[in-house]
Design a protein around this motif. Structure first.
Motif, short mmCIF file in Angstrom:
data_model
loop_
_atom_site.label_atom_id
_atom_site.label_comp_id
_atom_site.label_asym_id
_atom_site.label_seq_id
_atom_site.Cartn_x
_atom_site.Cartn_y
_atom_site.Cartn_z
N GLU A 170 37.54 46.55 45.55
CA GLU A 170 37.58 47.81 44.83
C GLU A 170 38.39 47.73 43.54
O GLU A 170 38.03 48.36 42.54
N ASP A 171 39.48 46.98 43.56
CA ASP A 171 40.39 46.95 42.41
C ASP A 171 39.98 45.91 41.36
O ASP A 171 40.13 46.15 40.16
N ARG A 227 42.09 40.37 35.61
CA ARG A 227 42.25 41.79 35.31
C ARG A 227 41.56 42.65 36.37
O ARG A 227 40.57 42.25 36.98
N THR A 228 42.12 43.83 36.57
CA THR A 228 41.47 44.80 37.44
C THR A 228 40.21 45.33 36.76
O THR A 228 39.98 45.09 35.56
N SER A 229 39.44 46.06 37.49
CA SER A 229 38.21 46.64 36.92
C SER A 229 38.52 47.59 35.79
O SER A 229 37.67 47.84 34.92
N GLU A 230 39.74 48.13 35.76
CA GLU A 230 40.15 49.04 34.70
C GLU A 230 40.94 48.34 33.60
O GLU A 230 41.48 48.98 32.69
N GLY A 231 41.04 47.01 33.69
CA GLY A 231 41.72 46.25 32.64
C GLY A 231 43.19 46.01 32.86
O GLY A 231 43.88 45.46 31.98
N GLY A 232 43.73 46.40 34.02
CA GLY A 232 45.15 46.20 34.29
C GLY A 232 45.44 44.81 34.84
O GLY A 232 44.54 44.03 35.14
N SER A 235 47.25 46.12 40.76
CA SER A 235 47.05 47.44 41.35
C SER A 235 48.17 47.67 42.35
O SER A 235 48.87 46.72 42.73
#
Length: 310
Positions: A10-11, A74-79, A82
């Motif tokens: 998910e992340d 990177r996470t799916s949101e670019g971080g 998580s």
């Protein structure tokens, strides 16, 4: 482990099949798994240790092209991570290499490691990141009080079991050294501060044809002696074990005029940290008897504690 697979999917968008626990290192606040997808293998770490800025620094160093610094996926949101249960979940490519803490380094690899650490110390992170870096290890703040608690327990209270009795014997045998660590403290150095890994012993080095420095949780902005102290004795097989290897390291690192009071300060801080945390883990687990053996090494002849007080 199913929840970890779900988090990674998910992340980070990675569909993990095989997930295997990895037991290395002394960080009881962290869990690490080797995770395999159809195409790649990763190291997944879930940790409550250190600060967020350590991962930001590692990412900056890797993006700057410094070889030997693992990239963060990177996470799916670019971080870069998580959060789950107040712990950071990070993913890096798996390094299929040998652990230098077990196999050691050749002279050539010590030189390569010197080059790597010099490049870390010469890095210039953005001002925002530099200002966010802690000036001291977050662990150090609680060490003196915890040391006094252990002192009281191990010298005045009956042991709860045979392992604690053995720990109390070791504590009594080295009482003068422990008291010295708890009461004497060199003044904090005022020399220029650089990016420091803060734990660059060979337990955090992997070799797969290249030398890699891993575990960036505890990055600090400190005098370079914070890191170089680990190369100057008292660490046994986790540091250079011969003059040849020490020379090889500094051949790669380059000329540097060490500030001896700074070396003394960081050596003392680490010796006290090691004594207190290994004793605490010997009481609470895991691997309680192994912790006592490690504590004996820290306190014994040639160990970091006696070197710190010499």
């Amino acid at each position: 482990m199913e929840k970890v697979r779900r988090w990674v999917r998910e992340d980070f968008g990675l569909d993990v099949g095989e997930l295997s626990p990895v037991r290395h290192g002394a960080d009881v606040a962290a869990q690490v798994w080797k995770a395999a997808t159809v195409t790649n293998t990763y190291a997944v770490k879930w940790s409550g240790a250190g600060t967020n800025t350590g991962h930001q620094v590692a990412s900056f160093l890797a993006d700057s092209g410094i070889p030997g610094i693992p990239e963060l996926v990177r996470t799916s949101e670019g971080g870069l991570w998580s959060f789950h249960g107040k712990k950071r979940l990070t993913v890096t490519p798996w390094i299929d290499g040998v652990r230098a803490g077990e196999a050691g380094l050749t002279s050539e690899q010590w030189t390569e490691y010197g080059v790597l650490l010099r490049r870390v110390h010469e890095a210039e992170p953005p001002e925002r990141l530099r200002n966010a870096l802690p000036r001291h290890s977050p662990v150090n703040a609680r060490i003196p009080a915890l040391g006094q608690q252990l002192q009281l327990r191990l010298t005045t209270e009956p042991p709860a079991d045979d392992v604690e009795a053995e720990l109390a014997e070791v504590w009594e045998e080295h009482q003068d050294t422990i008291t010295g660590l708890l009461t004497a403290r060199a003044p904090e150095p005022s020399t220029p501060r650089v990016v420091c890994h803060a734990d660059p012993h060979l337990g955090n080095v992997l070799v797969d044809g290249r030398v890699h420095l891993i575990d960036w949780d505890d990055v600090v902005l400190a005098p370079r002696e914070q890191d170089l102290m680990f190369m100057l004795g008292g660490l046994g097989s986790l540091g250079p074990t011969s003059d040849e290897h020490l020379t090889a390291f500094f051949t790669g690192y380059g000329d540097v005029e060490l500030d001896q009071p700074a070396v003394t300060y960081y050596r003392h801080a680490r010796a006290l940290e090691d004594v207190v945390l290994w004793a605490e883990q010997a009481l609470a687990g895991p691997d309680r008897e192994d912790c006592i053996d490690i504590l004996r090494g820290v306190l014994g002849p040639g160990g970091l504690a006696q070197l710190a007080l010499s």
